[in-house]
Design a protein around this motif. Structure first.
Motif, PDB file in Angstrom:
ATOM      1  N   GLY A   1       0.817  -1.211   0.000  1.00  0.00           N
ATOM      2  CA  GLY A   1       0.000   0.000   0.000  1.00  0.00           C
ATOM      3  C   GLY A   1       0.849   1.259   0.000  1.00  0.00           C
ATOM      4  O   GLY A   1       0.414   2.321   0.428  1.00  0.00           O
ATOM      5  N   ALA A   2       2.075   1.130  -0.495  1.00  0.00           N
ATOM      6  CA  ALA A   2       3.037   2.241  -0.506  1.00  0.00           C
ATOM      7  C   ALA A   2       2.875   3.027  -1.806  1.00  0.00           C
ATOM      8  O   ALA A   2       3.632   2.848  -2.758  1.00  0.00           O
ATOM      9  CB  ALA A   2       4.452   1.709  -0.355  1.00  0.00           C
ATOM     10  N   THR A   3       1.871   3.909  -1.831  1.00  0.00           N
ATOM     11  CA  THR A   3       1.537   4.616  -3.068  1.00  0.00           C
ATOM     12  C   THR A   3       2.656   5.550  -3.542  1.00  0.00           C
ATOM     13  O   THR A   3       2.873   5.676  -4.748  1.00  0.00           O
ATOM     14  CB  THR A   3       0.225   5.394  -2.912  1.00  0.00           C
ATOM     15  N   GLU A   4       3.370   6.171  -2.622  1.00  0.00           N
ATOM     16  CA  GLU A   4       4.452   7.072  -3.017  1.00  0.00           C
ATOM     17  C   GLU A   4       5.591   6.302  -3.688  1.00  0.00           C
ATOM     18  O   GLU A   4       6.123   6.731  -4.715  1.00  0.00           O
ATOM     19  CB  GLU A   4       4.988   7.838  -1.808  1.00  0.00           C
ATOM     20  N   ILE A   5       5.950   5.150  -3.128  1.00  0.00           N
ATOM     21  CA  ILE A   5       7.001   4.318  -3.730  1.00  0.00           C
ATOM     22  C   ILE A   5       6.515   3.797  -5.082  1.00  0.00           C
ATOM     23  O   ILE A   5       7.266   3.808  -6.064  1.00  0.00           O
ATOM     24  CB  ILE A   5       7.391   3.147  -2.805  1.00  0.00           C
ATOM     25  N   ALA A   6       5.271   3.338  -5.152  1.00  0.00           N
ATOM     26  CA  ALA A   6       4.726   2.843  -6.421  1.00  0.00           C
ATOM     27  C   ALA A   6       4.757   3.933  -7.482  1.00  0.00           C
ATOM     28  O   ALA A   6       5.100   3.665  -8.639  1.00  0.00           O
ATOM     29  CB  ALA A   6       3.305   2.326  -6.223  1.00  0.00           C
ATOM     30  N   ALA A   7       4.446   5.164  -7.110  1.00  0.00           N
ATOM     31  CA  ALA A   7       4.481   6.278  -8.068  1.00  0.00           C
ATOM     32  C   ALA A   7       5.888   6.462  -8.615  1.00  0.00           C
ATOM     33  O   ALA A   7       6.078   6.634  -9.832  1.00  0.00           O
ATOM     34  CB  ALA A   7       3.993   7.560  -7.401  1.00  0.00           C
ATOM     35  N   ARG A   8       6.866   6.417  -7.755  1.00  0.00           N
ATOM     36  CA  ARG A   8       8.264   6.583  -8.198  1.00  0.00           C
ATOM     37  C   ARG A   8       8.705   5.434  -9.091  1.00  0.00           C
ATOM     38  O   ARG A   8       9.376   5.640 -10.104  1.00  0.00           O
ATOM     39  CB  ARG A   8       9.183   6.705  -6.983  1.00  0.00           C
ATOM     40  N   VAL A   9       8.319   4.219  -8.723  1.00  0.00           N
ATOM     41  CA  VAL A   9       8.696   3.044  -9.510  1.00  0.00           C
ATOM     42  C   VAL A   9       8.107   3.150 -10.918  1.00  0.00           C
ATOM     43  O   VAL A   9       8.812   2.963 -11.911  1.00  0.00           O
ATOM     44  CB  VAL A   9       8.219   1.743  -8.834  1.00  0.00           C
TER      45      VAL A   9
ATOM     46  N   GLN B   1       0.042   4.907 -14.687  1.00  0.00           N
ATOM     47  CA  GLN B   1      -0.025   4.225 -13.388  1.00  0.00           C
ATOM     48  C   GLN B   1       0.711   5.037 -12.330  1.00  0.00           C
ATOM     49  O   GLN B   1       0.229   5.173 -11.197  1.00  0.00           O
ATOM     50  CB  GLN B   1       0.559   2.818 -13.496  1.00  0.00           C
ATOM     51  N   GLY B   2       1.862   5.574 -12.688  1.00  0.00           N
ATOM     52  CA  GLY B   2       2.610   6.408 -11.751  1.00  0.00           C
ATOM     53  C   GLY B   2       1.816   7.621 -11.317  1.00  0.00           C
ATOM     54  O   GLY B   2       1.796   7.976 -10.133  1.00  0.00           O
ATOM     55  N   LEU B   3       1.147   8.258 -12.274  1.00  0.00           N
ATOM     56  CA  LEU B   3       0.329   9.423 -11.952  1.00  0.00           C
ATOM     57  C   LEU B   3      -0.816   9.049 -11.016  1.00  0.00           C
ATOM     58  O   LEU B   3      -1.093   9.761 -10.046  1.00  0.00           O
ATOM     59  CB  LEU B   3      -0.215  10.059 -13.231  1.00  0.00           C
ATOM     60  N   ALA B   4      -1.462   7.916 -11.277  1.00  0.00           N
ATOM     61  CA  ALA B   4      -2.556   7.464 -10.415  1.00  0.00           C
ATOM     62  C   ALA B   4      -2.073   7.229  -8.990  1.00  0.00           C
ATOM     63  O   ALA B   4      -2.732   7.638  -8.025  1.00  0.00           O
ATOM     64  CB  ALA B   4      -3.193   6.204 -10.990  1.00  0.00           C
TER      65      ALA B   4
ATOM     66  N   ALA C   1      -1.383   9.224  -3.412  1.00  0.00           N
ATOM     67  CA  ALA C   1      -0.497   9.573  -2.306  1.00  0.00           C
ATOM     68  C   ALA C   1      -0.632  11.040  -1.893  1.00  0.00           C
ATOM     69  O   ALA C   1      -0.008  11.488  -0.943  1.00  0.00           O
ATOM     70  CB  ALA C   1       0.961   9.293  -2.689  1.00  0.00           C
ATOM     71  N   GLY C   2      -1.443  11.782  -2.655  1.00  0.00           N
ATOM     72  CA  GLY C   2      -1.649  13.197  -2.324  1.00  0.00           C
ATOM     73  C   GLY C   2      -0.614  14.101  -2.932  1.00  0.00           C
ATOM     74  O   GLY C   2      -0.466  15.247  -2.508  1.00  0.00           O
ATOM     75  N   GLU C   3       0.105  13.640  -3.922  1.00  0.00           N
ATOM     76  CA  GLU C   3       1.141  14.467  -4.567  1.00  0.00           C
ATOM     77  C   GLU C   3       0.521  15.284  -5.670  1.00  0.00           C
ATOM     78  O   GLU C   3      -0.445  14.969  -6.270  1.00  0.00           O
ATOM     79  CB  GLU C   3       2.250  13.577  -5.137  1.00  0.00           C
TER      80      GLU C   3
END
Length: 103
Positions: free
Chosen positions: A62-70, A93-96, A101-103
């Motif tokens: 559930g690490a949305t910030e890490i998933a976004a970066r990946v 997918q990164g944008l989602a 993550a609130g970015e």
């Protein structure tokens, strides 16, 4: 600057993966960094494998910030090799994940 290549990088990241145990967030973070190291060394196939594993683990954690970066890194990797459809999918997918993550 520190430069990790080949076996040295593999040994260091292997030790970091072992130390992260069964923690998917820690493992995702290590694999994200390992993917980046592979990418910088020109090992795109190894980078893609590390990014895909990191993405799976980040989603599990559930690490949305890490998933976004990946997914952003994966999109850039696809873009560099001219796989534009795959790049667009990864960027979306990164944008989602970034939005989640609130970015």
């Amino acid at each position: 600057t520190l430069s990790l290549r080949g076996e040295e990088a593999g040994a260091i990241f292997g030790a970091a993966l072992e130390a992260s145990g069964e923690n998917p967030l820690a493992r995702a973070t290590v694999l994200l960094n390992f993917g980046w190291t592979h990418e910088r060394a020109g090992s795109r196939a190894d980078a893609e494998r590390a990014y895909l594993d990191a993405a799976r683990l980040a989603r599990e954690a559930g690490a949305t910030e890490i998933a976004a970066r990946v997914y952003n890194n994966l999109g850039a990797l696809h873009h560099q090799r001219g796989a534009l459809a795959a790049a667009q999918e990864a960027y979306e997918q990164g944008l989602a994940f970034a939005q989640a993550a609130g970015e």
